[in-house]
Design an enzyme around this catalytic site. Sequence first.
Site, PDB file in Angstrom:
ATOM      1  N   ASP A 159       1.053  -0.808   0.316  1.00 44.52           N
ATOM      2  CA  ASP A 159      -0.168  -0.132   0.041  1.00 44.52           C
ATOM      3  C   ASP A 159       0.824   0.562  -0.018  1.00 44.52           C
ATOM      4  O   ASP A 159       0.894   2.236  -0.639  1.00 44.52           O
ATOM      5  CB  ASP A 159      -0.788   0.197   1.544  1.00 44.52           C
ATOM      6  CG  ASP A 159      -1.794  -1.419   1.033  1.00 44.52           C
ATOM      7  OD1 ASP A 159      -2.335  -1.338   0.193  1.00 44.52           O
ATOM      8  OD2 ASP A 159      -1.489  -2.139   2.055  1.00 44.52           O
ATOM      9  N   HIS A 187      -4.803  -3.137   6.854  1.00 42.36           N
ATOM     10  CA  HIS A 187      -4.488  -3.662   5.254  1.00 42.36           C
ATOM     11  C   HIS A 187      -5.955  -3.858   4.532  1.00 42.36           C
ATOM     12  O   HIS A 187      -6.122  -5.160   4.441  1.00 42.36           O
ATOM     13  CB  HIS A 187      -3.592  -4.481   4.366  1.00 42.36           C
ATOM     14  CG  HIS A 187      -3.771  -5.200   3.050  1.00 42.36           C
ATOM     15  ND1 HIS A 187      -3.384  -4.519   1.867  1.00 42.36           N
ATOM     16  CD2 HIS A 187      -3.952  -6.202   2.551  1.00 42.36           C
ATOM     17  CE1 HIS A 187      -3.149  -5.612   1.227  1.00 42.36           C
ATOM     18  NE2 HIS A 187      -3.240  -6.013   1.948  1.00 42.36           N
TER      19      HIS A 187
HETATM   20  P1  NAX Z   1      -2.391 -18.379  -2.901  1.00 45.02           P
HETATM   21  O1  NAX Z   1      -3.586 -18.474  -3.298  1.00 45.02           O
HETATM   22  O2  NAX Z   1      -1.622 -18.065  -4.808  1.00 45.02           O
HETATM   23  O3  NAX Z   1      -1.093 -18.915  -2.721  1.00 45.02           O
HETATM   24  C1  NAX Z   1      -1.053 -19.763  -1.232  1.00 45.02           C
HETATM   25  C2  NAX Z   1      -0.776 -20.821  -1.012  1.00 45.02           C
HETATM   26  O4  NAX Z   1      -1.101 -20.416   0.551  1.00 45.02           O
HETATM   27  C3  NAX Z   1      -1.317 -21.559  -2.037  1.00 45.02           C
HETATM   28  O5  NAX Z   1      -0.595 -22.960  -2.621  1.00 45.02           O
HETATM   29  C4  NAX Z   1      -2.072 -21.946  -0.313  1.00 45.02           C
HETATM   30  O6  NAX Z   1      -2.342 -23.576  -0.728  1.00 45.02           O
HETATM   31  C5  NAX Z   1      -1.422 -21.812   1.025  1.00 45.02           C
HETATM   32  N1  NAX Z   1      -1.914 -22.628   1.751  1.00 45.02           N
HETATM   33  C6  NAX Z   1      -2.814 -22.329   2.064  1.00 45.02           C
HETATM   34  N2  NAX Z   1      -3.176 -23.149   3.487  1.00 45.02           N
HETATM   35  C7  NAX Z   1      -1.855 -22.878   3.940  1.00 45.02           C
HETATM   36  C8  NAX Z   1      -1.425 -23.842   5.120  1.00 45.02           C
HETATM   37  N3  NAX Z   1      -1.987 -23.685   5.852  1.00 45.02           N
HETATM   38  N4  NAX Z   1       0.151 -23.412   5.798  1.00 45.02           N
HETATM   39  C9  NAX Z   1       0.920 -23.451   4.196  1.00 45.02           C
HETATM   40  N5  NAX Z   1       0.036 -23.190   2.679  1.00 45.02           N
HETATM   41  C10 NAX Z   1      -0.972 -22.839   2.801  1.00 45.02           C
HETATM   42  O7  NAX Z   1      -1.966 -16.653  -3.043  1.00 45.02           O
HETATM   43  P2  NAX Z   1      -1.032 -15.566  -2.867  1.00 45.02           P
HETATM   44  O8  NAX Z   1      -1.371 -14.926  -4.005  1.00 45.02           O
HETATM   45  O9  NAX Z   1       0.249 -16.110  -3.009  1.00 45.02           O
HETATM   46  O10 NAX Z   1      -1.888 -14.769  -1.687  1.00 45.02           O
HETATM   47  C11 NAX Z   1      -1.244 -15.612  -0.857  1.00 45.02           C
HETATM   48  C12 NAX Z   1      -1.791 -14.152   0.542  1.00 45.02           C
HETATM   49  O11 NAX Z   1      -1.394 -12.906   0.294  1.00 45.02           O
HETATM   50  C13 NAX Z   1      -3.344 -13.725   0.433  1.00 45.02           C
HETATM   51  O12 NAX Z   1      -4.248 -14.168   1.298  1.00 45.02           O
HETATM   52  C14 NAX Z   1      -3.402 -12.446  -0.426  1.00 45.02           C
HETATM   53  O13 NAX Z   1      -4.856 -12.326   0.133  1.00 45.02           O
HETATM   54  C15 NAX Z   1      -2.266 -11.977   1.092  1.00 45.02           C
HETATM   55  N6  NAX Z   1      -1.715 -10.693  -0.040  1.00 45.02           N
HETATM   56  C16 NAX Z   1      -1.301 -10.041   0.595  1.00 45.02           C
HETATM   57  C17 NAX Z   1      -1.073  -8.627   0.733  1.00 45.02           C
HETATM   58  C18 NAX Z   1      -0.585  -7.712   1.485  1.00 45.02           C
HETATM   59  O14 NAX Z   1      -0.465  -6.344   1.317  1.00 45.02           O
HETATM   60  N7  NAX Z   1      -0.478  -8.190   2.950  1.00 45.02           N
HETATM   61  C19 NAX Z   1      -0.839  -8.258  -1.014  1.00 45.02           C
HETATM   62  C20 NAX Z   1      -1.436  -9.411  -2.115  1.00 45.02           C
HETATM   63  C21 NAX Z   1      -1.953 -10.478  -1.700  1.00 45.02           C
HETATM   64  O15 NAX Z   1      -3.109  -9.909  -1.412  1.00 45.02           O
END
Ligand code: NAX
Length: 344
Positions: A159, A187
């Site tokens: 952000d 966020h």
């Molecule tokens: P993806 O869905 O591509 O990848 C997430 C991964 O996490 C998957 O491989 C899934 O199997 C794995 N996962 C789920 N549960 C798990 C667990 N208990 N232990 C380990 N791995 C686990 O998502 P992606 O685009 O990589 O985003 C990941 C997260 O970042 C989401 O929650 C998203 O909303 C968040 N974000 C946060 C941002 C921020 O500024 N704080 C910005 C970017 C993003 O939106």
Amino acid sequence: MAEPIRVLVTGAAGQIAYSLLFSIAKGDVFGKQQSIVLHLLDIPPMLPVLEGVVMELQDCALPLLREVIPTDKEEEAFKDLDVAVLVGSIPRGEVTERKLLLKANVAIFKSQGAALERFAKKTVKVLVVGNPANTNCLIAAKSAPSIPKENFTCLTRLDHNRACSQVAMRCGVPATHVKNVIIWGNHSPTQYPDVHHCKVNMAGSDLACFEAVKDDTWLKGDFISTVQQRGVAIIKARKQSSAMSAAKAICDHMRDIWSGTPEGEFTSMGVYSTGNSYGVPEDLVYSFPIQIKDKCCRIVDGLAINDFSRGKIDATATELMEERDMAVAALAMLGHPQNPDTRL
Ligand code: NAX
């Protein structure tokens, strides 16, 4: 060459990790003299994908990368960690409502906080990225009582970078010429991107942002909503959430923790609020202006806050208190085996 540090990335088979791991492994975050052992955690169904990521990391033939440990087991993933980047969570796409998303993620971050407590070094630096990032970070910190709360931060740097970039494009300067933007709070769309203390370097001089932009209506209106809604706009356009820019922001955040912020500058990150800064209640992970020295994050206190900012700083705190209360209630239910929520 320094002894290797152990760096965990969770959600390691996901899209953010795919953009992130190369930068970490090639030395962009911890420096070109720091060798690294990468711990990669994902859930069992994703292990075949993770194997592909490991093969690619091997094929990069990077001099700093000593070892890669792919796993679905917390005891292996969290062992002796110096750094934990908690990206993995239940994706927003699967659970559209923020409240349900929060509930679904409480179990993950409780478990991972407890794993940090049991297996990681007490000096571990933890960055929570998975949404809802602030409250997930709070839950992880509460679940690791012997690790100092100051070691836990959540990502609002994306952000922050978005806000710098919007101002820079408006002024026709590189984003690095924009300093001391602040992201306050959550966020989420209630965050408050604040430029009242921001400086823009134009033609060699530092100007106050309002003087540089010369458009108060934009700075108090569309600028704020553009930054608040940027994540949604990217999902609409790309059909997937931010990944490249999120990975860049994670690197910026962790590099600042490792190496410090430049003199006179501050950044934004979610940190544990003790109730002593800007009237923000205690026991929230809230994004503040932050300076870092010797790997310690300090809230920059004493900045003047006008009435326009005050209301927005309070509104995002109110949302975080609601999130915290829902998360704590969900945690309490997790403790009762007869409750169906224990499946989460
Ligand atoms: P993806 O869905 O591509 O990848 C997430 C991964 O996490 C998957 O491989 C899934 O199997 C794995 N996962 C789920 N549960 C798990 C667990 N208990 N232990 C380990 N791995 C686990 O998502 P992606 O685009 O990589 O985003 C990941 C997260 O970042 C989401 O929650 C998203 O909303 C968040 N974000 C946060 C941002 C921020 O500024 N704080 C910005 C970017 C993003 O939106």
